[in-house]
Design a protein around this motif. Structure first.
Motif, short mmCIF file in Angstrom:
data_model
loop_
_atom_site.label_atom_id
_atom_site.label_comp_id
_atom_site.label_asym_id
_atom_site.label_seq_id
_atom_site.Cartn_x
_atom_site.Cartn_y
_atom_site.Cartn_z
N TRP A 138 0.92 -1.12 0.19
CA TRP A 138 0.24 -0.09 0.08
C TRP A 138 0.71 1.34 -0.06
CZ3 TRP A 138 -5.43 0.76 2.00
CH2 TRP A 138 -6.07 -0.56 1.75
N ARG A 139 1.89 1.43 0.83
CA ARG A 139 2.91 2.44 0.97
C ARG A 139 3.64 2.75 -0.55
NH1 ARG A 139 2.10 6.22 3.61
NH2 ARG A 139 1.94 7.13 1.66
N ALA A 140 3.94 1.54 -1.07
CA ALA A 140 4.79 1.78 -2.40
C ALA A 140 3.71 2.05 -3.28
CB ALA A 140 5.12 0.51 -2.59
N SER A 145 2.14 6.47 -6.95
CA SER A 145 0.77 7.18 -7.53
C SER A 145 0.92 8.77 -7.29
CB SER A 145 -0.48 6.63 -6.95
OG SER A 145 -0.47 5.44 -7.28
N VAL A 146 1.17 9.08 -6.20
CA VAL A 146 1.40 10.48 -5.70
C VAL A 146 2.45 11.10 -6.72
CG1 VAL A 146 1.99 12.46 -4.07
CG2 VAL A 146 0.54 10.21 -3.39
N ALA A 147 3.57 10.68 -6.65
CA ALA A 147 4.60 10.94 -7.51
C ALA A 147 4.45 11.30 -9.01
CB ALA A 147 5.94 10.15 -7.43
N LEU A 148 3.69 10.41 -9.58
CA LEU A 148 3.25 10.33 -10.94
C LEU A 148 2.06 11.58 -11.08
CD1 LEU A 148 2.92 6.58 -11.76
CD2 LEU A 148 4.27 8.40 -13.20
N THR A 149 1.27 11.75 -9.99
CA THR A 149 0.22 12.83 -10.18
C THR A 149 0.54 14.06 -9.95
OG1 THR A 149 -1.34 11.16 -9.34
CG2 THR A 149 -2.04 13.39 -9.15
N PHE A 155 8.37 10.91 -10.46
CA PHE A 155 8.43 9.54 -10.26
C PHE A 155 9.84 8.92 -10.94
CE2 PHE A 155 7.90 5.22 -12.29
CZ PHE A 155 7.21 4.54 -11.29
N GLY A 156 10.53 8.06 -10.32
CA GLY A 156 11.96 7.65 -10.65
C GLY A 156 12.15 6.29 -10.07
N PRO A 157 13.47 5.70 -10.29
CA PRO A 157 13.89 4.49 -9.76
C PRO A 157 13.57 4.13 -8.55
CG PRO A 157 15.71 5.47 -11.18
CD PRO A 157 14.51 6.61 -10.96
N GLU A 158 13.52 5.19 -7.63
CA GLU A 158 13.37 4.61 -5.99
C GLU A 158 11.86 4.38 -6.08
OE1 GLU A 158 12.47 9.11 -6.71
OE2 GLU A 158 13.77 7.67 -7.25
N HIS A 159 10.90 4.77 -6.81
CA HIS A 159 9.34 4.15 -6.73
C HIS A 159 9.31 2.76 -7.14
CE1 HIS A 159 9.07 8.65 -6.54
NE2 HIS A 159 8.22 8.39 -5.54
N VAL A 160 10.10 2.42 -8.34
CA VAL A 160 10.15 1.17 -8.90
C VAL A 160 10.64 0.37 -8.00
CG1 VAL A 160 11.05 -0.25 -10.83
CG2 VAL A 160 10.01 2.18 -11.22
N ALA A 181 -1.31 7.28 -13.96
CA ALA A 181 -1.08 8.06 -15.17
C ALA A 181 -2.55 8.35 -15.58
CB ALA A 181 -0.36 7.64 -16.07
N PHE A 182 -3.62 7.46 -15.88
CA PHE A 182 -4.75 7.60 -16.38
C PHE A 182 -5.63 8.42 -15.42
CE2 PHE A 182 -9.40 6.36 -16.55
CZ PHE A 182 -9.37 6.58 -18.01
N PHE A 183 -5.56 8.26 -13.97
CA PHE A 183 -6.28 9.01 -13.10
C PHE A 183 -5.95 10.34 -13.10
CE2 PHE A 183 -9.65 6.24 -12.89
CZ PHE A 183 -10.76 7.15 -12.20
N ASN A 184 -4.62 10.46 -13.28
CA ASN A 184 -4.06 11.97 -13.12
C ASN A 184 -4.89 12.80 -14.15
OD1 ASN A 184 -2.57 14.28 -12.37
ND2 ASN A 184 -0.89 13.54 -13.57
N TRP A 185 -5.00 12.20 -15.31
CA TRP A 185 -5.62 12.73 -16.57
C TRP A 185 -7.14 12.83 -16.04
CZ3 TRP A 185 -9.15 10.26 -19.68
CH2 TRP A 185 -9.67 10.90 -20.96
#
Length: 203
Positions: A138-140, A145-149, A155-160, A181-185
């Motif tokens: 859940w945390r990851a 999701s927050v970083a992408l939004t 969003f970077g390697p640390e998230h992956v 990404a879809f929901f950000n849009w």
């Protein structure tokens, strides 16, 4: 030139909730009686004709059809990859970040139902996306999701790495990225076209 003035008889919700909210368009949705077979093809699911949001978008049925098929594949295609609960959590985190009260209400309900963890979902709504979540997945998923939004470049390697360390494989990681990404849009589109309304019994 005449102007159309929208007069509300309600106070728009301003708190994140898992209640079932309504939604009102600022532009006129296509009337039900004007829907053609082409419009219903664009809706994909005929039941969506009951939604003023989709009757507004169906003014361009080809684009809506592509949008809806993408939406359905992201959330309902569970042939491997991320669980439905985590897909809904990703959409909830994006919606909470963007301030889309309506989308957050929809996807938080699904996240609660699919995960059987309504308290954890409600904590995200009440305290924000940085609220304590003891489950590493859940945390990851929330953090990614927050970083992408916020700004996709965040969003970077640390998230992956965090997603992979939490036990998600490559397909699940792609699902998490696609959902956010879809929901950000989708949030930004909905926020620009109308506003949530209170539950029917409170109007």
């Amino acid at each position: 030139m005449s102007e159309t003035v929208i007069q509300h008889t309600f106070e728009a919700p301003n708190v994140f909730t898992q209640e079932e909210l309504g939604w009102e368009a600022w532009l006129p949705p296509l009337p039900l009686e004007e829907l053609t077979d082409r419009h219903y093809d664009g809706l994909v699911d005929r039941g969506r004709a009951n939604s003023p949001y989709f009757r507004l978008l169906v003014r361009d049925p080809d684009i809506l059809g592509a949008r809806t098929r993408t939406d359905n594949d992201i959330f309902y295609n569970e042939k491997g990859g991320l669980t439905r609960a985590l897909r809904e959590l990703s959409a909830t985190a994006a919606s909470r970040t963007n301030g889309c009260i309506f989308c957050a209400s929809v996807h938080s309900r699904f996240a609660s139902h699919k995960s059987k963890r309504p308290e954890d979902v409600q904590r995200l709504l009440d305290e924000g996306t940085s609220a304590r979540q003891d489950d590493p997945q859940w945390r990851a998923v929330i953090d990614a999701s927050v970083a992408l939004t916020r700004i996709p470049d965040e969003f970077g390697p640390e998230h992956v790495r965090a997603l992979r360390d939490a036990g998600l494989d490559d397909v699940a990681i792609i699902d998490a990225i696609n959902g956010a990404a879809f929901f950000n849009w989708a949030n930004r589109l909905m926020l620009s076209l109308g506003e949530p309304t209170p539950p029917a019994e409170k109007r």
